[in-house]
Write a protein that holds these residues in place. Structure first.
Motif, PDB file in Angstrom:
ATOM      1  N   TYR A 129      35.427  50.546  40.132  1.00  0.00           N
ATOM      2  CA  TYR A 129      34.911  51.284  38.981  1.00  0.00           C
ATOM      3  C   TYR A 129      35.972  52.242  38.431  1.00  0.00           C
ATOM      4  CZ  TYR A 129      30.164  49.866  40.374  1.00  0.00           C
ATOM      5  OH  TYR A 129      29.046  49.158  40.684  1.00  0.00           O
ATOM      6  N   THR A 130      36.015  52.341  37.099  1.00  0.00           N
ATOM      7  CA  THR A 130      36.855  53.365  36.466  1.00  0.00           C
ATOM      8  C   THR A 130      35.960  54.583  36.190  1.00  0.00           C
ATOM      9  OG1 THR A 130      36.277  52.635  34.246  1.00  0.00           O
ATOM     10  CG2 THR A 130      38.223  51.591  35.281  1.00  0.00           C
ATOM     11  N   VAL A 131      36.534  55.655  35.704  1.00  0.00           N
ATOM     12  CA  VAL A 131      35.756  56.863  35.376  1.00  0.00           C
ATOM     13  C   VAL A 131      34.669  56.512  34.349  1.00  0.00           C
ATOM     14  CG1 VAL A 131      35.869  59.173  34.350  1.00  0.00           C
ATOM     15  CG2 VAL A 131      37.713  58.382  35.834  1.00  0.00           C
ATOM     16  N   VAL A 134      31.803  54.571  35.922  1.00  0.00           N
ATOM     17  CA  VAL A 134      30.924  55.425  36.715  1.00  0.00           C
ATOM     18  C   VAL A 134      29.993  56.217  35.799  1.00  0.00           C
ATOM     19  CG1 VAL A 134      30.925  57.500  38.138  1.00  0.00           C
ATOM     20  CG2 VAL A 134      32.392  55.609  38.726  1.00  0.00           C
ATOM     21  N   CYS A 162      30.915  54.904  46.335  1.00  0.00           N
ATOM     22  CA  CYS A 162      32.197  55.617  46.332  1.00  0.00           C
ATOM     23  C   CYS A 162      33.350  54.678  46.703  1.00  0.00           C
ATOM     24  CB  CYS A 162      32.168  56.796  47.315  1.00  0.00           C
ATOM     25  SG  CYS A 162      31.088  58.114  46.779  1.00  0.00           S
ATOM     26  N   LEU A 165      35.357  53.364  43.964  1.00  0.00           N
ATOM     27  CA  LEU A 165      36.172  54.284  43.156  1.00  0.00           C
ATOM     28  C   LEU A 165      37.589  54.331  43.715  1.00  0.00           C
ATOM     29  CD1 LEU A 165      33.467  57.065  42.749  1.00  0.00           C
ATOM     30  CD2 LEU A 165      34.133  55.317  41.094  1.00  0.00           C
ATOM     31  N   MET A 170      38.382  60.875  41.882  1.00  0.00           N
ATOM     32  CA  MET A 170      37.282  60.165  41.195  1.00  0.00           C
ATOM     33  C   MET A 170      35.991  60.256  42.007  1.00  0.00           C
ATOM     34  SD  MET A 170      38.848  56.645  39.697  1.00  0.00           S
ATOM     35  CE  MET A 170      37.279  55.968  39.194  1.00  0.00           C
ATOM     36  N   ILE A 171      36.170  60.130  43.306  1.00  0.00           N
ATOM     37  CA  ILE A 171      34.987  60.191  44.178  1.00  0.00           C
ATOM     38  C   ILE A 171      34.341  61.567  44.067  1.00  0.00           C
ATOM     39  CG2 ILE A 171      34.239  60.235  46.623  1.00  0.00           C
ATOM     40  CD1 ILE A 171      36.331  57.982  47.105  1.00  0.00           C
ATOM     41  N   PHE A 174      32.635  61.987  40.765  1.00  0.00           N
ATOM     42  CA  PHE A 174      31.408  61.177  40.718  1.00  0.00           C
ATOM     43  C   PHE A 174      30.282  61.851  41.495  1.00  0.00           C
ATOM     44  CE2 PHE A 174      28.918  58.119  43.297  1.00  0.00           C
ATOM     45  CZ  PHE A 174      28.090  57.649  42.294  1.00  0.00           C
TER      46      PHE A 174
END
Lengths: 266, 193
Positions: A129-131, A134, A162, A165, A170-171, A174
């Protein structure tokens, strides 16, 4: 504040300076597991997000499903977002339990949604997943919860989400967005968190516990080669609760049950 | 097997259970089969009561072989903590098989679950056969703790209990708890029967 060596009153009570107990401050959401509700002084405070931590096979999914089904039986609609198991496998496993009620699923009182199918429909790469991905996924989760007017929500598992990611940053982002999103919903949620066996940690990425109002740890103890499942409430905002470790049993007849864990060591 | 001994034992069990909620029976190993015979005859004679029999000494299958003719009243359910550990994988609706006699918490849960399924107005009885057999698989303090929890729960739930112990295999600490938690102790001596 410790009462009887095993019950803790948390910040909510302390803030009130003894005028009210936390139990009177919050409406409770019963888990459907009698002994657990007793340990939580009635149940999980409504609106709380609870991290259900345990290794593979510790009972996270079963407990979460029992929580949703019990809610549905009492008129609270629920949604179960799975990303770890395909729907057919999840349902096949649940059919072994007497608490499982196919009718509740068919009537839409318990909704089981595969997040991989949603990702696929959104055109996202289901493995990475990208930002933006998400954010889109979180919006969809919130829309579904709002549209179905759910009072109980489960994400199984936050660890698997997670994992898709690409960086710690990013995690972290998120997790905090998810926390904010859950807080804005009018429902009580369980996020399952996978940890390696025999390790006392609450999350894989070290961030998940910070958005949780409560942490329930599912572990085990080894007694002469027999593995005894255990359950322990580590924290639960808004209610007095036991912190004593209990023995946990999973049976097709009664689902999850708790008994006092015998303390004597070999 | 002497009928006089069995009749005498049944008589003593009957009068003890009439007056007391929890009865501990301490017996020499060579009287064990007489006592179980007397116990099953007693249970058979009380068809309107409900019994949960926890066996750690003999597998359920063996009990059925010996006493099957006394188990057809439908007033007794078994919890077998020994068969699975011995590699016997039987399935029977009248018996719950526990994986291992070391899973004391699971035994506790199954006992309470078996009683929960019964109607409220029926008189409930529990047999633990036996504390000394539990000691083969668990240390003294675990069995003591288990028995303490169990006694407290049965008292709260108005469940009558009979706990067996073989004298030769008992530990002093468990004897103390048996004395403490039982309203009546029957010591089986052939001379008293």
């Amino acid at each position: 504040m410790v009462e009887d060596g095993s019950y803790l009153y948390n910040e909510a009570q302390e803030e009130k300076n003894g005028e009210k107990t936390p139990d009177s401050l919050h409406e409770k959401c019963k888990t459907g597991i009698e002994e657990l509700d007793r340990k939580l002084s009635g149940g999980i405070p409504v609106g709380n997000s609870v991290l259900m931590v345990g290794s593979s096979g510790s009972g996270k999914t079963t407990l979460s499903m029992q929580f949703l089904i019990d809610g549905a039986r009492n008129g609270e609609r629920g949604v179960f977002f799975t990303i770890t198991e395909p729907l057919f496998k999840l349902i096949k496993n649940m059919e072994n339990f007497s608490f499982y009620d196919k009718k509740l699923i068919e009537e839409g009182k318990v909704n089981i949604i595969d997040l991989r199918i949603i990702s696929d429909r959104l055109g996202l790469d289901t493995e990475k997943y990208t930002v933006e991905d998400v954010n889109a996924l979180l919006d969809v989760l919130k829309d579904i919860a709002d549209e179905l007017n759910v009072k109980r929500l489960v994400i199984d598992s936050i660890t698997a989400l997670c994992y898709r990611l690409q960086s710690k940053e990013m995690i972290r982002n998120f997790i905090f967005k998810l926390g904010a999103s859950l807080a804005s919903m009018d429902c009580t949620s369980i996020l399952t968190s996978e940890v390696p066996p025999n390790e006392i940690k609450y999350s894989q990425y070290g961030t998940e516990e910070f958005i949780a109002d409560g942490i329930i740890f599912l572990g085990d103890v080894n007694r002469r080669g027999d593995i005894i499942r255990t359950l322990q409430i580590i924290k639960m905002r808004g209610t007095a609760h036991s912190r004593t470790k209990s023995a946990m049993s999973i049976s097709s007849k009664n689902g999850i049950e708790l008994a006092p864990l015998l303390k004597s060591r070999e | 097997m002497s009928n006089t001994i069995i009749d005498g034992l049944r008589e003593r069990i009957s009068s003890a259970m009439t007056l007391n909620q929890s009865v501990g029976i301490m017996l020499p190993g060579n009287n064990y089969s007489d006592l179980t015979q007397a116990l099953f005859e007693f249970i058979y004679s009380k068809p309107k009561t409900a019994w949960v029999y926890v066996t750690i000494t003999n597998p359920y299958g063996d009990i059925v072989k010996k006493f099957g003719n006394m188990l057809d009243k439908g007033n007794i359910k078994f919890i077998d903590g020994i068969s699975r550990a011995a590699g016997i994988y039987e399935i029977n609706p009248n018996c719950t098989f526990i994986e291992s006699p070391a899973q004391l918490e699971k035994i506790l849960l199954e006992i309470m679950s078996a009683f929960r399924d019964l109607e409220n107005d029926v008189q409930k009885y529990l047999v633990i056969d036996s504390l000394s057999s539990l000691l083969t698989y668990n240390n003294v303090s675990l069995v003591t703790e288990f028995f303490t929890h169990l006694s407290n729960r049965t008292k709260l739930e108005d469940i009558h209990s009979i706990s067996l112990s073989i004298e030769e295999e008992m530990e002093e600490n468990i004897n103390k708890i048996l004395y403490l938690k039982s309203n009546k102790i029957i010591k089986v001596r052939e001379s008293f029967i």
